[in-house]
Design an enzyme around this catalytic site. Structure first.
Site, PDB file in Angstrom:
ATOM      1  N   CYS A 143      -3.458   0.391  12.239  1.00  9.08           N
ATOM      2  CA  CYS A 143      -3.174  -0.558  10.974  1.00  9.08           C
ATOM      3  C   CYS A 143      -2.681  -2.041  11.241  1.00  9.08           C
ATOM      4  O   CYS A 143      -3.111  -2.858  10.434  1.00  9.08           O
ATOM      5  CB  CYS A 143      -2.585   0.130   9.816  1.00  9.08           C
ATOM      6  SG  CYS A 143      -3.029   1.581   9.175  1.00  9.08           S
ATOM      7  N   ASN A 174       0.396   8.598  15.031  1.00  8.72           N
ATOM      8  CA  ASN A 174       0.080   8.345  16.386  1.00  8.72           C
ATOM      9  C   ASN A 174      -0.196   9.717  16.883  1.00  8.72           C
ATOM     10  O   ASN A 174       0.031  10.497  16.217  1.00  8.72           O
ATOM     11  CB  ASN A 174       1.176   7.814  17.117  1.00  8.72           C
ATOM     12  CG  ASN A 174       2.470   9.037  17.005  1.00  8.72           C
ATOM     13  OD1 ASN A 174       2.617   9.615  17.861  1.00  8.72           O
ATOM     14  ND2 ASN A 174       3.462   8.591  16.130  1.00  8.72           N
ATOM     15  N   CYS A 187      -5.002  27.720  20.498  1.00  3.21           N
ATOM     16  CA  CYS A 187      -5.969  28.873  19.760  1.00  3.21           C
ATOM     17  C   CYS A 187      -5.761  30.081  20.647  1.00  3.21           C
ATOM     18  O   CYS A 187      -6.198  31.191  19.928  1.00  3.21           O
ATOM     19  CB  CYS A 187      -7.353  28.157  19.287  1.00  3.21           C
ATOM     20  SG  CYS A 187      -6.832  26.973  18.214  1.00  3.21           S
ATOM     21  N   ARG A 206       0.701  -1.082   0.222  1.00  5.03           N
ATOM     22  CA  ARG A 206       0.087  -0.061   0.183  1.00  5.03           C
ATOM     23  C   ARG A 206       0.906   1.249   0.025  1.00  5.03           C
ATOM     24  O   ARG A 206       0.178   2.350  -0.065  1.00  5.03           O
ATOM     25  CB  ARG A 206      -1.094  -0.051   1.218  1.00  5.03           C
ATOM     26  CG  ARG A 206      -0.242   0.023   2.414  1.00  5.03           C
ATOM     27  CD  ARG A 206      -1.139  -0.155   3.584  1.00  5.03           C
ATOM     28  NE  ARG A 206      -0.373   0.001   4.975  1.00  5.03           N
ATOM     29  CZ  ARG A 206       0.601  -0.951   5.328  1.00  5.03           C
ATOM     30  NH1 ARG A 206       0.668  -2.008   4.705  1.00  5.03           N
ATOM     31  NH2 ARG A 206       1.017  -0.649   6.693  1.00  5.03           N
TER      32      ARG A 206
END
Length: 343
Positions: free
Chosen positions: A186, A129, A248, A69
């Site tokens: 995965c 991660n 923020c 992949r």
């Protein structure tokens, strides 16, 4: 028509890009953090689209299991255990001669993130991660550059733009790290082999829009590609920056602070390494067992969970620590922890 003009002629013909947009793309620079399934495909798209400067950051090497992949790599890369960043950079130079591409074979962490990412226009986060993802998000906000989050597992992929003053940061969506073992990886849930291409394409399309000077898309794009065919939807479109987010609000950048970094320590004389993740919480042993039992032998008690995977044993304790037995390599121990525990 010169060779460079011919190469990008179809992009220039597209009204959304045009000559000015292509000029902007050519002057744009992207740092890719993680050159795995999503990052490698996205980096190739960036090179072919004419992005002028690329930096590829990855700590890992090419393995046989990557080849199903992960673009840019081949069997020869796996046989010689080539660093992913260097193998990808070599292939991109062949695809786009003259491309300014720099491989960085390193683990992005609190100590090197700002230096590594500084000077780019956008950071494409293809890491595996949450600790690194929050590090990328915080570092991008500190440096005043855009970031693009792209991730996938199983049949679902997620993409989100992160632009100061225009979108929430990744921390606003996540609020805090999920408990260890609570989410799939995965290595435990598998992945539809074509899904990373969808996610890379969506992420690079958004990156090119930003490069061309357009407003970033809002919210998080979710793509599902297996059950019921291909579906996409936008999540949190109306969500703004969190009132509680220190990033923020411009107060601090937690992922760049020392206490937010995982501790990885070799245990003397035991061929073992202890991984202590940042913000440790009690792991979800039930969820972790249900995933790891598919890939190895698992033993569980109220105080710990032990699993034999590959050639090592992982022992996850109730306080969040994990001892990786069977290796004294801290980098490999951390990588195994992230693959199988899922932090």
């Amino acid at each position: 028509m010169t060779a460079p003009e011919a190469r990008f002629s179809r992009s220039v013909l597209f009204p959304g890009i045009g000559e000015e947009g292509q000029r902007r793309i050519r002057a744009f620079s992207i740092a890719f953090v993680g050159v795995g399934a999503v990052g490698a495909a996205a980096a190739e798209s960036a090179a072919r689209a004419g992005v002028g400067r690329l930096t590829l950051v990855d700590r890992d090497v090419v393995e046989e299991s990557n080849l199903a992949r992960q673009f840019l790599f081949d069997a020869e890369d796996a046989a010689r255990v080539a660093p992913k960043a260097e193998a990808a950079a070599s292939r991109l130079r062949a695809i786009a001669p003259g491309l300014d591409v720099r491989p960085v074979v390193a683990d992005l962490d609190q100590a090197n993130a700002a230096e590594t990412l500084r000077g780019h226009d956008l950071v494409f986060d293809g890491s595996d991660n949450f600790e690194t993802r929050l590090l990328v998000s915080d570092a991008a906000r500190l440096l005043g550059i855009s970031a693009l989050y792209a991730a996938c597992v199983g049949e679902e992929g997620l993409v989100a733009a992160n632009v100061a003053g225009k979108t929430p940061c990744l921390r606003c969506f996540l609020e805090k790290l999920p408990p260890a073992g609570s989410g799939p990886t995965c290595d435990t849930a598998g992945i539809v082999p074509t899904l990373p291409l969808f996610v890379a394409a969506a992420g690079m399309t958004e990156s090119l829009r930003i490069a061309a000077g357009l407003e970033p898309s809002r919210g998080v794009l979710s793509i599902r590609v297996w059950e019921g065919g291909i579906h996409s939807r936008r999540l949190f479109e109306s969500v703004g920056p969190s009132a509680a987010c220190p990033v923020c609000r411009g107060e601090r950048f937690p992922a760049l602070e020392e206490e937010s970094v995982s501790k990885v320590v070799k245990l003397c004389g035991r061929n073992s390494v202890q991984v202590s993740p940042a913000g440790r919480e009690r792991p979800d042993f039930a969820a972790l067992e249900s995933r790891l039992i598919r890939v190895g032998r698992v033993r569980r008690s109220p105080h710990l969970l032990a699993a034999d995977v590959e050639d090592v044993s992982l022992t996850v304790f109730a306080d969040g620590r994990c001892v990786v037995r069977g290796t004294d390599d801290p980098r490999r121990a951390r990588a195994l922890y992230e693959q199988y525990v899922g932090r």
